[in-house]
Scaffold this active site. Structure first.
Site, PDB file in Angstrom:
ATOM      1  N   GLU A  34       0.859  -1.182   0.000  1.00 10.79           N
ATOM      2  CA  GLU A  34       0.000   0.000   0.000  1.00 10.79           C
ATOM      3  C   GLU A  34       0.897   1.234   0.000  1.00 10.79           C
ATOM      4  O   GLU A  34       1.267   1.766   1.033  1.00 10.79           O
ATOM      5  CB  GLU A  34      -0.927  -0.012   1.220  1.00 10.79           C
ATOM      6  CG  GLU A  34      -1.978   1.080   1.176  1.00 10.79           C
ATOM      7  CD  GLU A  34      -2.865   1.115   2.404  1.00 10.79           C
ATOM      8  OE1 GLU A  34      -3.706   2.030   2.486  1.00 10.79           O
ATOM      9  OE2 GLU A  34      -2.727   0.243   3.288  1.00 10.79           O
TER      10      GLU A  34
ATOM     11  N   ASN B 250     -12.487   5.871   1.563  1.00 15.87           N
ATOM     12  CA  ASN B 250     -11.420   6.419   2.390  1.00 15.87           C
ATOM     13  C   ASN B 250     -10.195   6.759   1.553  1.00 15.87           C
ATOM     14  O   ASN B 250      -9.770   5.964   0.700  1.00 15.87           O
ATOM     15  CB  ASN B 250     -11.033   5.418   3.489  1.00 15.87           C
ATOM     16  CG  ASN B 250     -12.136   5.265   4.513  1.00 15.87           C
ATOM     17  OD1 ASN B 250     -12.292   6.080   5.403  1.00 15.87           O
ATOM     18  ND2 ASN B 250     -12.942   4.225   4.354  1.00 15.87           N
TER      19      ASN B 250
ATOM     20  N   ASP C  68     -16.351  -1.378   9.698  1.00 18.20           N
ATOM     21  CA  ASP C  68     -16.261  -1.247  11.156  1.00 18.20           C
ATOM     22  C   ASP C  68     -17.188  -0.172  11.704  1.00 18.20           C
ATOM     23  O   ASP C  68     -17.277   0.017  12.923  1.00 18.20           O
ATOM     24  CB  ASP C  68     -14.815  -0.971  11.587  1.00 18.20           C
ATOM     25  CG  ASP C  68     -14.246   0.331  11.043  1.00 18.20           C
ATOM     26  OD1 ASP C  68     -14.943   1.001  10.252  1.00 18.20           O
ATOM     27  OD2 ASP C  68     -13.094   0.665  11.394  1.00 18.20           O
TER      28      ASP C  68
ATOM     29  N   ASP D 124      -8.063  -3.865   7.062  1.00 22.86           N
ATOM     30  CA  ASP D 124      -7.079  -2.776   7.209  1.00 22.86           C
ATOM     31  C   ASP D 124      -6.545  -2.799   8.638  1.00 22.86           C
ATOM     32  O   ASP D 124      -6.279  -1.765   9.252  1.00 22.86           O
ATOM     33  CB  ASP D 124      -7.721  -1.416   6.881  1.00 22.86           C
ATOM     34  CG  ASP D 124      -6.685  -0.308   6.675  1.00 22.86           C
ATOM     35  OD1 ASP D 124      -5.535  -0.627   6.333  1.00 22.86           O
ATOM     36  OD2 ASP D 124      -7.032   0.868   6.872  1.00 22.86           O
TER      37      ASP D 124
ATOM     38  N   GLY E 230      -5.772   2.971  10.256  1.00 23.26           N
ATOM     39  CA  GLY E 230      -6.062   1.555  10.170  1.00 23.26           C
ATOM     40  C   GLY E 230      -7.242   1.210  11.070  1.00 23.26           C
ATOM     41  O   GLY E 230      -8.000   2.088  11.487  1.00 23.26           O
TER      42      GLY E 230
END
Length: 378
Positions: free
Chosen positions: A130, A218, A247, A273, A308
């Protein structure tokens, strides 16, 4: 090794549910599915007790777990610890994810994954890089001082894992024309992320083979009615996959619901993540010199910036059902079948059927608690 017979399972095979089934496992593969009459006399028996037996979860974005961050421990032992932290929550295959870092750290992480796969470390099937080829305008917690343009020899590095999958997250607007095409030709799965690109930038990238989008909504330009941005392009395209962090912090449940309804079925996959706090007693860690604390499932810097997640895959499935009303079968596919297809592994993972890898999770559907997992039948 003896045949393993998992009996009295409420089976979800990747497509539909079946009550009171027996699944036979031989040599790391599912060999047969039926009733108790298929059990060989010398089989080892495991009674599932009526719990749900589903394809094991596949997480394509895992920064850390079990108290370990890949950037800090790019070693085979580090990978074992991360996998152990997540396996207890149903993950049976993962791509450990390296957040933007130096060239030396990238090479070390790739070498560690190569060695782990060669050593048959359970669950390690590739790597997700990433960054560092991102847009600092949408950097999130990535270190802006290390984010950089793609070097002349970068493609050589990004294609240097011969025995596993490589996913690369990059900002397509920062890449030279033809870069994504070259990576795609070399079996790299390229995702757009940490990008301030336009809808048109994404269309060009898709034309070169862009495979997906990292953590939808995001760190990307948002959907606007006159400029759909990266988020709009991601939802509108039928041929790419989107990772979704379910989440309740990274994406509002209503936005998750809109995305699931609007995106072509089969193209949204659950990702965590996750940071080192998953599967660990210590709910804080340091990244880039700053302390990150997980509080009530939310990982953030002191100023509140998300960093994260503290999410595991079983919780992601639970949240997908409870927060946005997705039926359990579809939530399970989002955690297993769809990631397998994104990774071009849909011919052997993501379903429970003869000939497929015996990567399985057994869980209680009332409490969403994992009872057991099997990776290659073990």
């Amino acid at each position: 090794m003896p045949v393993l017979a998992i009996t009295h399972a409420h089976l979800f095979d990747g497509d539909q549910f079946f009550k009171d089934k027996t699944v036979l496992i031989e040599n790391g593969k599912v060999s047969a599915i039926g009733d108790a009459s298929i059990i060989p006399p010398d089989a080892e028996i495991y009674d599932a007790g009526g719990n749900i037996l589903a394809p094991g979860f596949i997480d394509v974005q895992v920064n850390g777990g079990g108290g370990v961050l890949l950037n800090h421990s790019p070693t085979v032992d580090g990978l074992r610890a991360i996998m152990a932290g997540h396996r207890q929550f149903g993950t049976t295959a993962m791509l450990p994810t390296l957040i933007t870092d130096t060239r030396e750290k990238m090479l070390a992480a790739i070498a560690a994954v190569k060695d782990a796969i060669a050593q048959h470390v359970p669950g390690i099937i590739g790597i997700h890089l990433e960054g560092p080829y991102l847009n600092t305008e949408r950097k999130g917690v990535h270190d802006a001082s290390i984010i950089r343009p793609m070097e002349d020899d970068a493609i050589e590095v990004l294609t240097s894992l011969p025995n596993g999958r490589i996913v690369v997250t990059m900002a397509p607007e920062k890449a030279k024309a033809g870069t994504i095409a070259k990576l795609t030709e070399n079996n790299v799965l390229v995702c757009a992320g940490h990008t301030a690109g336009t809808y048109d930038d994404v269309q060009k990238a898709i034309g070169e083979g862009l495979r997906g989008f990292t953590h939808l909504f995001n760190a990307m330009s948002p959907l606007n009615h006159r400029e759909p941005g990266v988020a709009g392009a991601a939802i509108a395209d039928d041929n790419t996959w989107c990772g979704l962090i379910a989440d309740g912090f990274h994406v509002h449940p209503a936005a998750m619901q809109i995305a699931v309804r609007a995106k072509k079925t089969g193209k949204i996959m659950l990702v965590t993540d996750a940071m080192p706090t998953v599967g660990a007693k210590n709910k804080s860690f340091v990244l880039g010199g700053e302390e990150i604390i997980a509080t009530n499932g939310r990982c953030a810097l002191a100023d509140g910036t998300l960093a994260g997640s503290d999410l595991d895959m079983m919780s992601a499935v639970k949240n997908t059902v409870e927060m946005i009303g997705t039926d359990l079968a579809e939530a399970l596919r989002m955690a297993s079948l769809y990631p397998a297809e994104f990774l071009k592994l849909g011919n052997r993972k993501g379903r429970i059927k003869p000939g497929f890898d015996a990567d399985l999770v057994l869980f209680d559907s009332a409490e969403f608690s994992v009872k057991n997992t099997w990776i290659s039948g073990q």
